[in-house]
Write a protein that holds these residues in place. Structure first.
Motif, PDB file in Angstrom:
ATOM      1  N   PHE A 150      34.041  33.181  40.936  1.00  0.00           N
ATOM      2  CA  PHE A 150      34.692  32.366  39.902  1.00  0.00           C
ATOM      3  C   PHE A 150      35.205  33.241  38.765  1.00  0.00           C
ATOM      4  O   PHE A 150      36.261  32.947  38.188  1.00  0.00           O
ATOM      5  N   PHE A 151      34.460  34.293  38.422  1.00  0.00           N
ATOM      6  CA  PHE A 151      34.910  35.187  37.362  1.00  0.00           C
ATOM      7  C   PHE A 151      36.223  35.858  37.749  1.00  0.00           C
ATOM      8  O   PHE A 151      37.123  36.029  36.918  1.00  0.00           O
ATOM      9  N   THR A 152      36.338  36.240  39.014  1.00  0.00           N
ATOM     10  CA  THR A 152      37.575  36.857  39.488  1.00  0.00           C
ATOM     11  C   THR A 152      38.715  35.853  39.553  1.00  0.00           C
ATOM     12  O   THR A 152      39.852  36.149  39.162  1.00  0.00           O
ATOM     13  N   LEU A 153      38.430  34.645  40.033  1.00  0.00           N
ATOM     14  CA  LEU A 153      39.478  33.633  40.182  1.00  0.00           C
ATOM     15  C   LEU A 153      40.044  33.189  38.840  1.00  0.00           C
ATOM     16  O   LEU A 153      41.263  32.985  38.705  1.00  0.00           O
ATOM     17  N   GLY A 194      43.788  36.582  36.880  1.00  0.00           N
ATOM     18  CA  GLY A 194      43.302  36.175  38.186  1.00  0.00           C
ATOM     19  C   GLY A 194      44.255  35.262  38.929  1.00  0.00           C
ATOM     20  O   GLY A 194      45.313  34.859  38.408  1.00  0.00           O
ATOM     21  N   PRO A 195      43.916  34.910  40.161  1.00  0.00           N
ATOM     22  CA  PRO A 195      44.785  34.064  40.998  1.00  0.00           C
ATOM     23  C   PRO A 195      45.098  32.703  40.392  1.00  0.00           C
ATOM     24  O   PRO A 195      46.218  32.196  40.552  1.00  0.00           O
ATOM     25  N   ILE A 196      44.140  32.087  39.700  1.00  0.00           N
ATOM     26  CA  ILE A 196      44.389  30.764  39.124  1.00  0.00           C
ATOM     27  C   ILE A 196      45.455  30.847  38.042  1.00  0.00           C
ATOM     28  O   ILE A 196      46.374  30.008  37.977  1.00  0.00           O
ATOM     29  N   ASN A 197      45.367  31.836  37.179  1.00  0.00           N
ATOM     30  CA  ASN A 197      46.376  32.006  36.129  1.00  0.00           C
ATOM     31  C   ASN A 197      47.742  32.344  36.717  1.00  0.00           C
ATOM     32  O   ASN A 197      48.779  31.868  36.225  1.00  0.00           O
ATOM     33  N   ILE A 198      47.758  33.164  37.742  1.00  0.00           N
ATOM     34  CA  ILE A 198      49.032  33.495  38.394  1.00  0.00           C
ATOM     35  C   ILE A 198      49.653  32.249  39.009  1.00  0.00           C
ATOM     36  O   ILE A 198      50.874  32.028  38.931  1.00  0.00           O
ATOM     37  N   LEU A 199      48.821  31.397  39.605  1.00  0.00           N
ATOM     38  CA  LEU A 199      49.325  30.161  40.210  1.00  0.00           C
ATOM     39  C   LEU A 199      49.874  29.209  39.160  1.00  0.00           C
ATOM     40  O   LEU A 199      50.970  28.649  39.314  1.00  0.00           O
ATOM     41  N   PHE A 200      49.115  29.019  38.074  1.00  0.00           N
ATOM     42  CA  PHE A 200      49.528  28.059  37.040  1.00  0.00           C
ATOM     43  C   PHE A 200      50.737  28.548  36.242  1.00  0.00           C
ATOM     44  O   PHE A 200      51.631  27.755  35.919  1.00  0.00           O
ATOM     45  N   SER A 201      50.750  29.823  35.901  1.00  0.00           N
ATOM     46  CA  SER A 201      51.791  30.341  35.005  1.00  0.00           C
ATOM     47  C   SER A 201      53.020  30.848  35.747  1.00  0.00           C
ATOM     48  O   SER A 201      54.153  30.479  35.416  1.00  0.00           O
ATOM     49  N   ASN A 202      52.812  31.681  36.742  1.00  0.00           N
ATOM     50  CA  ASN A 202      53.941  32.329  37.405  1.00  0.00           C
ATOM     51  C   ASN A 202      54.552  31.481  38.520  1.00  0.00           C
ATOM     52  O   ASN A 202      55.774  31.402  38.649  1.00  0.00           O
ATOM     53  N   THR A 203      53.700  30.846  39.311  1.00  0.00           N
ATOM     54  CA  THR A 203      54.194  30.109  40.483  1.00  0.00           C
ATOM     55  C   THR A 203      54.610  28.690  40.119  1.00  0.00           C
ATOM     56  O   THR A 203      55.755  28.274  40.343  1.00  0.00           O
ATOM     57  N   LEU A 204      53.672  27.910  39.562  1.00  0.00           N
ATOM     58  CA  LEU A 204      53.954  26.507  39.252  1.00  0.00           C
ATOM     59  C   LEU A 204      54.634  26.317  37.898  1.00  0.00           C
ATOM     60  O   LEU A 204      55.156  25.228  37.631  1.00  0.00           O
ATOM     61  N   TRP A 233      53.341  25.863  35.026  1.00  0.00           N
ATOM     62  CA  TRP A 233      52.728  24.806  34.221  1.00  0.00           C
ATOM     63  C   TRP A 233      52.422  25.288  32.803  1.00  0.00           C
ATOM     64  O   TRP A 233      52.480  24.501  31.866  1.00  0.00           O
ATOM     65  N   TYR A 234      52.058  26.544  32.656  1.00  0.00           N
ATOM     66  CA  TYR A 234      51.709  27.092  31.346  1.00  0.00           C
ATOM     67  C   TYR A 234      52.558  28.336  31.109  1.00  0.00           C
ATOM     68  O   TYR A 234      52.705  29.176  32.004  1.00  0.00           O
ATOM     69  N   PRO A 235      53.109  28.483  29.908  1.00  0.00           N
ATOM     70  CA  PRO A 235      53.937  29.680  29.634  1.00  0.00           C
ATOM     71  C   PRO A 235      53.116  30.957  29.577  1.00  0.00           C
ATOM     72  O   PRO A 235      53.608  32.039  29.907  1.00  0.00           O
ATOM     73  N   GLU A 236      51.862  30.845  29.139  1.00  0.00           N
ATOM     74  CA  GLU A 236      51.002  32.023  29.033  1.00  0.00           C
ATOM     75  C   GLU A 236      49.736  31.818  29.862  1.00  0.00           C
ATOM     76  O   GLU A 236      49.360  30.679  30.179  1.00  0.00           O
ATOM     77  N   HIS A 237      49.104  32.917  30.173  1.00  0.00           N
ATOM     78  CA  HIS A 237      47.861  32.847  30.934  1.00  0.00           C
ATOM     79  C   HIS A 237      46.745  32.238  30.082  1.00  0.00           C
ATOM     80  O   HIS A 237      46.641  32.511  28.882  1.00  0.00           O
ATOM     81  N   ILE A 238      45.910  31.422  30.711  1.00  0.00           N
ATOM     82  CA  ILE A 238      44.799  30.774  30.017  1.00  0.00           C
ATOM     83  C   ILE A 238      43.588  31.706  30.030  1.00  0.00           C
ATOM     84  O   ILE A 238      43.219  32.229  31.087  1.00  0.00           O
TER      85      ILE A 238
END
Length: 313
Positions: free
Chosen positions: A138-141, A146-156, A158-163
């Motif tokens: 979970f710490f890595t994700l 991590g992958p979750i931030n890349i998915l939310f910010s870069n791919t989808l 949804w967010y302009p900046e990483h959370i």
């Protein structure tokens, strides 16, 4: 006349099997006394002594009565207790609902679900993973890159900046609760399934013949008959929640950040033991034991009162 010699009747040698039971249960009591009972007594004893280390200098053990308990209450122990209970609650509520739903689905003979063994294995597998490995995953994700931030910010987008999940108290608590949910909902499902399968199937058949709906069967038959198992799951989960340590310890590197909002009681205990403060550690352990016993007794009394009253009627 010849004298007749009386022969004494031979004694029958019988094996006393009743004494062998003590032989077989002796290892359990020996191990329990050495590794559980003696440490428990020593913990109570240490709570009344001043015993800590400063550098290479050891202070104590000196008897100081209830001074350690006073120091504990003067610390942020109430805040850490609230953190522990809150994280446990937000993890246990979805756990019991999902587990109850899955257990009803898997034990319902009318649904004819396929691949049940596969799904049962899948939902139980997270329980076999070590908490340390789960926390590191979970710490890595959810790290800043991590992958979750890349998915939310870069791919989808949804967010302009990483959370930054681990700088937010809400996100950190939610992640800890989510990990506890994923690790234990499979075990809870198996327990509830065992309880439902122990209910006489003729009760369900009679209810269906009388025209009861599935919701009426669930709330009028399943839940009341499942109450003892439910109480067992609730109490054991409460004990495990109060002893929550490994997941938040690894996820926050033992700091309980942000701003100690994820610091639990056992993390605070570990911090004192790491600094060789055995007196404070003993006091915290005793208070944790008392809180666990009181909360467990309250839960048992209020949840089982109605069930025991029905049995006496």
């Amino acid at each position: 006349m010849q004298k007749t010699t009386k022969t004494k009747p031979r004694k029958k040698h019988t094996v006393q099997y009743d004494k062998w039971g003590y032989f077989f249960i002796a290892p359990f009591f020996i191990i329990y006394i050495i590794f559980s009972f003696i440490p428990l007594i020593s913990t109570f004893v240490n709570s009344f002594f001043e015993n800590y280390r400063i550098g290479l200098t050891t202070v104590g053990p000196n008897y100081i009565g209830f001074a350690n308990f006073i120091k504990v209450f003067q610390s942020d122990i109430l805040r850490y207790t609230w953190n522990t209970i809150f994280i446990w609650i937000i993890g246990f509520i979805p756990q019991i609902f999902i587990s109850l739903l899955l257990s009803v689905w898997f034990t319902n003979t009318e649904l004819h679900l396929k691949c049940q063994q596969f799904f049962k294995t899948v939902i139980y597998m997270p329980n076999l993973i070590m908490a340390a490995a789960f926390s590191m995953l979970f710490f890595t994700l959810f790290s800043a890159d991590g992958p979750i931030n890349i998915l939310f910010s870069n791919t989808l987008k949804w967010y302009p900046e990483h959370i930054r999940f681990f700088t937010s108290a809400g996100w950190t608590r939610a992640l800890i609760a989510s990990m506890n949910f994923l690790m234990w909902y499979g075990n809870t499902t198996i327990m509830l399934m065992a309880g439902i399968m122990g209910i006489d199937n003729s009760l369900f058949e009679a209810a269906r013949i009388d025209g009861a709906s599935p919701f009426q069967i669930f709330f009028k038959i399943t839940i009341p008959m499942l109450l003892p198992i439910f109480v067992y799951v609730l109490i054991t989960s409460l004990i495990g929640g109060i002893q929550m340590f490994d997941v938040p310890q690894i996820l926050t590197n033992g700091t309980g950040n942000p701003n100690r909002t994820s610091m639990t009681i056992i993390m605070y205990l570990n911090a004192n033991l790491a600094s060789k403060n055995y007196g404070m550690g003993g006091a915290i352990s005793v208070l944790t034991f008392i809180v666990t016993a009181v909360l467990g007794g309250i839960v048992y009394k209020f949840t089982m009162a109605q069930y025991t009253n029905k049995e006496h009627v």
